[in-house]
Design a protein around this motif. Structure first.
Motif, PDB file in Angstrom:
ATOM      1  N   ASP A 223       0.604  -1.329  -0.066  1.00 52.49           N
ATOM      2  CA  ASP A 223      -0.180   0.238  -0.261  1.00 52.49           C
ATOM      3  C   ASP A 223       1.261   0.897  -0.329  1.00 52.49           C
ATOM      4  N   HIS A 250       0.649   6.423   0.977  1.00 52.61           N
ATOM      5  CA  HIS A 250      -0.309   5.508   1.825  1.00 52.61           C
ATOM      6  C   HIS A 250      -1.158   5.713   1.048  1.00 52.61           C
ATOM      7  N   LYS A 251      -1.722   4.829   0.233  1.00 54.93           N
ATOM      8  CA  LYS A 251      -2.476   4.505  -1.333  1.00 54.93           C
ATOM      9  C   LYS A 251      -4.433   4.702  -0.682  1.00 54.93           C
ATOM     10  N   PRO A 252      -4.346   3.882   0.047  1.00 56.29           N
ATOM     11  CA  PRO A 252      -5.354   3.954   0.670  1.00 56.29           C
ATOM     12  C   PRO A 252      -6.148   4.612   1.538  1.00 56.29           C
TER      13      PRO A 252
END
Length: 371
Positions: A223, A250-252
């Protein structure tokens, strides 16, 4: 007088303190470094309660002794006893309230190190200048306590100010001391650039995040998107010469952190990961806070970043904390890190609030009223 129930709880803490003191002399504990540190830390956390309880008992004994002296034939002795009694009795309410605050359950994050984030808000260059002054204030406060401070990232502003700064502060119970600093800090003064002597109002946002460990927050490596770039700033052998600066996304959640203070890309990445864990941990704490019963929000209201918590009025040499209605003067000392009185006042206020809330919850019919 403290109720028997409160005294019993305090005496149980004292008993545990004595047990811990004995354990520190046990060879089985002293030979085990991890266990010794754990026991010593727990003992240190209970010591203020025990010392306050013993001082309270001593004051009660002195009151009894002076009451007995009121029956003396010597008028001078009786007068001295009355004066001493008046002084002792005047101090007892504050001593009792202090002891009650020690019964409030400790925040599990109190012993953690912190990530301190300072951002210039409204006010242009003046906000940036005050952000730099607040950064120095916290660094000086940390220095006074013997804490270790590491500036992880700074974004310079105009006239020597800063747009943003991230600092790792580690030491004994750092979060416990700084957690009430989160919020909007407002400054009122005549900026150096003001030609007509008008007072301007600017703001700076402060966020204090407990540093999370791997067991606090789990991050999936898949992530994380990492970018490297050349450091920017003045000085430094590796500035603008190597791709040592690190940016993590942090992609999410879309959370982005960057670190460029170290010459080593690996060190910058490790520090950035610490900041990322802290930010995600803070987000999780905020979710938990928002889901709690509205009756408990008073205990955690100081964590709201949008809340204007404090005003620094330089023309009047006055600082006011709006949450606890606390005012003090001598702003030069404040900006030099002399803010222990503010820390103590916030602790006392919010501990008393939590204690009152707990007392209301324990009253008969509290469940029905909440329902």
């Amino acid at each position: 007088m403290l109720s028997p129930e409160i005294l019993k709880k305090l005496e149980s803490i004292e008993q545990r303190y004595e047990e811990l003191t004995a354990l520190l002399s046990d060879p089985a504990v002293t030979s085990n470094g991890d266990r010794f540190r754990k026991v010593a830390k727990e003992r240190a956390s209970t010591e203020p309660t025990v010392l306050a309880l013993r001082a309270y008992r001593q004051a009660l004994r002195e009151i009894e002794d002076n009451e007995a002296l009121l029956g003396e034939k010597d008028a001078e002795i009786r007068e001295l006893a009355r004066e001493e009694l008046a002084s002792l009795r005047a101090r007892m309410p504050a001593a009792e309230e202090e002891l009650k605050t020690y019964l409030v359950p400790r925040d599990p994050n109190d012993d953690k190190d912190v990530i301190l984030e300072i951002r210039a808000g409204a006010g242009g260059d003046e906000a940036g200048l005050f952000a730099a002054e607040l950064l120095r204030m916290y660094l000086r406060f940390a220095e006074r306590h013997g804490w270790k401070s590491e500036i992880a990232d700074t974004s310079p502003g105009a006239l020597g100010g800063i747009k943003e700064a991230l600092v790792n502060i580690s030491g004994d119970s750092v979060y416990s001391a700084l957690k009430y600093e989160s919020g909007v800090h407002r400054v009122q003064r005549v900026p150096a650039t003001e030609q007509q002597g008008r007072i301007h109002t600017s703001t700076v946002t402060v966020a204090v995040m407990p540093e999370a460990e791997d067991i606090d927050i789990q991050i999936n490596p898949a992530d994380i998107e990492m970018d490297v770039f050349r450091s920017t700033g003045s000085g430094g052998q590796s500035v603008n010469t190597t791709d040592s600066a690190v940016r993590l996304t942090h992609k999410p959640t879309g959370v982005i952190v960057k670190c460029q203070q170290e010459k080593s890309q690996l060190k910058n990445r490790n520090m950035a990961m610490r900041m990322l864990r802290a930010k995600l941990f803070e987000m999780e704490l905020e979710k938990q806070k928002s889901s709690r019963d509205a009756a408990r929000k008073s205990q955690v209201g100081s964590g709201d970043r949008s809340e204007k918590i404090r005003t620094y009025n330089f023309p009047q040499d006055r600082l006011t904390d709006h949450r606890i209605n606390y005012t003090r003067h001598n702003l030069p000392a404040v900006m030099d890190g002399d803010v222990q009185d503010l820390v103590d006042a916030c602790r006392t206020y919010y501990a008393a609030e939590a204690l009152r809330e707990a007392s209301r919850a324990e009253q008969p019919g509290a469940v029905e009223r909440r329902a």
